[in-house]
Enzyme design. Structure first.
Site, PDB file in Angstrom:
ATOM      1  N   LYS A 113       0.816  -1.217   0.000  1.00  0.00           N
ATOM      2  CA  LYS A 113       0.000   0.000   0.000  1.00  0.00           C
ATOM      3  C   LYS A 113       0.856   1.277   0.000  1.00  0.00           C
ATOM      4  O   LYS A 113       0.404   2.315  -0.465  1.00  0.00           O
ATOM      5  CB  LYS A 113      -0.926   0.030   1.222  1.00  0.00           C
ATOM      6  CG  LYS A 113      -1.790  -1.196   1.433  1.00  0.00           C
ATOM      7  CD  LYS A 113      -2.849  -1.381   0.368  1.00  0.00           C
ATOM      8  CE  LYS A 113      -3.981  -2.285   0.771  1.00  0.00           C
ATOM      9  NZ  LYS A 113      -3.645  -3.702   0.963  1.00  0.00           N
TER      10      LYS A 113
HETATM   11  C1  LIG Z   1      -4.319  -4.852   0.652  1.00  0.00           C
HETATM   12  C2  LIG Z   1      -3.564  -6.108   0.660  1.00  0.00           C
HETATM   13  C3  LIG Z   1      -3.866  -7.162  -0.222  1.00  0.00           C
HETATM   14  C4  LIG Z   1      -5.051  -7.104  -1.152  1.00  0.00           C
HETATM   15  O1  LIG Z   1      -4.887  -6.126  -2.154  1.00  0.00           O
HETATM   16  P1  LIG Z   1      -6.153  -5.606  -2.972  1.00  0.00           P
HETATM   17  O2  LIG Z   1      -5.652  -4.459  -3.760  1.00  0.00           O
HETATM   18  O3  LIG Z   1      -7.146  -5.170  -1.931  1.00  0.00           O
HETATM   19  O4  LIG Z   1      -6.655  -6.726  -3.791  1.00  0.00           O
HETATM   20  C5  LIG Z   1      -3.054  -8.281  -0.223  1.00  0.00           C
HETATM   21  N1  LIG Z   1      -2.011  -8.388   0.622  1.00  0.00           N
HETATM   22  C6  LIG Z   1      -1.696  -7.411   1.495  1.00  0.00           C
HETATM   23  C7  LIG Z   1      -0.550  -7.602   2.409  1.00  0.00           C
HETATM   24  C8  LIG Z   1      -2.457  -6.231   1.543  1.00  0.00           C
HETATM   25  O5  LIG Z   1      -2.128  -5.263   2.387  1.00  0.00           O
END
Ligand SMILES: *Cc1c(COP(=O)(O)O)cnc(C)c1O
Length: 466
Positions: A113
């Site tokens: 993120k």
């Molecule tokens: C947010 C997240 C996901 C999922 O990603 P999306 O974009 O919501 O599909 C997978 N793994 C981790 C560690 C995350 O923080």
């Protein structure tokens, strides 16, 4: 200068916006998500050994052109990735054979993120400064968006932030990364409910025109176009790392809200020769079931070892449905209204076929996740987090079908973020990087709330300077 790209809502009613407006608005006023009217072709890329931020600038510039000055945008992209703890920013490593992992955990909050939010925080401030505006960001998190958003937005001048997380359903490291950041513009709220409840509260706040206007509500959830845009970049760098001659590549992506893998789809539209995109789900497998049945069927969210994927309504899937429908906003809106009302809807066959031609899906139980973490540790001496393990399993399921095409798993988090799960798999507790060693000593500050909009408004009132 080129005409700025226009952004359209997936529900076809809200006004078209430019990049800056779409960024600040987040969710469209008709409940839809903003998507670029046309997907730019891949621009001339810098040399293979160029730093990550130069690729980021080149790949994303067509999306912001005409709205943000080139020089300022270059400086923002350079600044955004400075805090990452690896020279390659998104380093790619071998997992044996023709399978690789792009490690997206090197940002300040140890999950992918950070790639988007570090850039989006800067873009948001820039746009608000330019128009002398303020916003209140309201966001729901399954754990990682919250910490990344708080890290990117704490103490920013023009942004106040309320982050909702489902109480008891995020890992302790995730919670502490949110609740130990004490800044006057940040409020954390533990909601008695699931991630989907949190996300519904955010959507309800946006659906209330008075609230929206009073607080200048903005969203940095993965529905924000700026995030999808920023994530396109690491698909380009990973592809160039494993196929420097420009050959094809496949990706396996641990998936929840469908934001990360959607960026891969846009990378493909821009010209990255992607063969298969694997939607790797945990036991909360609404998307995997969609691939099997052609229906969207909501089930209750069950907490899993990969909490950032504990989702039954994958918001960003709407963008793909819209493209698969040939941008028929009215039909998309009707389909999603039925899904919301009935918890079950049949997706038109032509849309399903279009989506199936580019994606495949896998699912993995908690037991399977532990076994996968153990296997990777035994065979490769590598410790991976439970989300990444779900992605590796998806990659293994499909890699042999096209053995000559490199398969890249997106490593979405550092295993230390999910120490309990990793420890129960291999009996070892991964250590937090030293810059986070204080995390467990710091004081936590957060509020609690029922899954009820009125009490969330109280938190908005408390923090907002709008
Ligand atoms: C947010 C997240 C996901 C999922 O990603 P999306 O974009 O919501 O599909 C997978 N793994 C981790 C560690 C995350 O923080």
């Amino acid at each position: 200068m080129n005409q700025p790209l226009r952004y359209l809502s997936t529900r076809g009613v809200a006004p078209e916006l430019d990049f800056g407006e779409a960024l600040v608005t987040g969710l469209a006023t008709d409940g839809g998500l903003y998507c670029p009217e046309s997907v730019p072709a891949m621009p001339q890329l810098p040399p293979l050994d160029a730093p990550y931020h130069e690729v980021a600038y080149s790949v994303t510039k067509p999306f912001v052109e005409g709205v943000i000055d080139d020089g300022e945008y270059r400086a923002m992209t350079e600044d955004a990735y400075r805090s990452f703890r690896h020279v390659d920013v998104a380093p790619v490593m071998s997992l044996g054979g023709n399978t690789y992992m792009a490690d997206l955990s090197k940002g300040p909050t140890l999950a992918f993120k950070d790639f988007a939010l570090q850039l989006v925080g800067r873009l948001l401030d820039h746009e608000l400064e330019k128009h002398d505006r303020r916003v209140t960001v309201i966001g729901a998190t399954s754990g990682d968006t919250g910490s990344a958003a708080i890290e990117a937005l704490a103490n920013r001048n023009r942004v106040d932030v309320v982050i909702l997380h489902p109480e008891g359903r995020v890992s302790e490291v995730q919670r502490r990364q949110m609740t130990t950041v004490v800044a006057p513009n940040i409020r954390n709220v533990a909601v008695d409910g699931t991630f989907d409840d949190c996300q519904d509260l955010v959507k309800a706040a946006f659906a209330d025109a008075d609230l929206r206007a009073k607080f200048n509500l903005a969203a940095v959830n993965s529905i924000n176009w700026g995030r999808v845009m920023a994530q396109i970049v690491y698909y380009v760098t990973a592809w160039r790392a494993v196929a420097p001659d420009g050959g094809p590549v496949s990706f396996s992506v641990p998936t929840g809200n469908f934001g990360n893998i959607l960026s891969a789809w846009y990378a493909k539209r821009m010209g990255v020769p992607i063969s298969k995109l694997i939607v790797a789900s945990n036991r909360n497998d609404v998307l995997t079931r969609f691939f099997e049945t052609g229906r969207l069927t909501a089930e209750t969210v069950v907490p899993s070892l990969s909490p950032s994927m504990d989702i039954q309504v994958s918001s960003n899937f709407e963008r793909l449905l819209w493209e698969a429908s040939n941008r028929d906003g009215e039909s998309v809106a009707a389909l999603l209204a039925e899904f919301r009302a009935e918890g079950d809807v049949e997706v038109p066959e032509s849309w399903v076929d279009a989506i199936r031609s580019e994606f495949a899906a896998s699912r993995l139980s908690d037991e399977g996740t532990l076994a996968e973490i153990r296997r990777v540790h035994d065979e490769l001496g590598l410790i991976v987090d439970p989300h990444t393990a779900v992605g590796i399993h998806g990659a293994r399921k499909y890699a042999s079908l096209e053995a000559e095409i490199p398969m890249v798993v997106m490593g979405t988090a550092d295993p230390a973020k999910f120490g309990d799960a990793v420890e129960s798999a291999i009996g070892l507790r991964p250590e937090l990087p030293s810059f986070l060693s204080e995390l467990f000593a710091r004081q936590e500050v957060y509020g609690r709330s029922l899954a009820d909009l009125e009490s969330i408004v109280g938190f908005l009132d408390d923090v907002s300077r709008s």
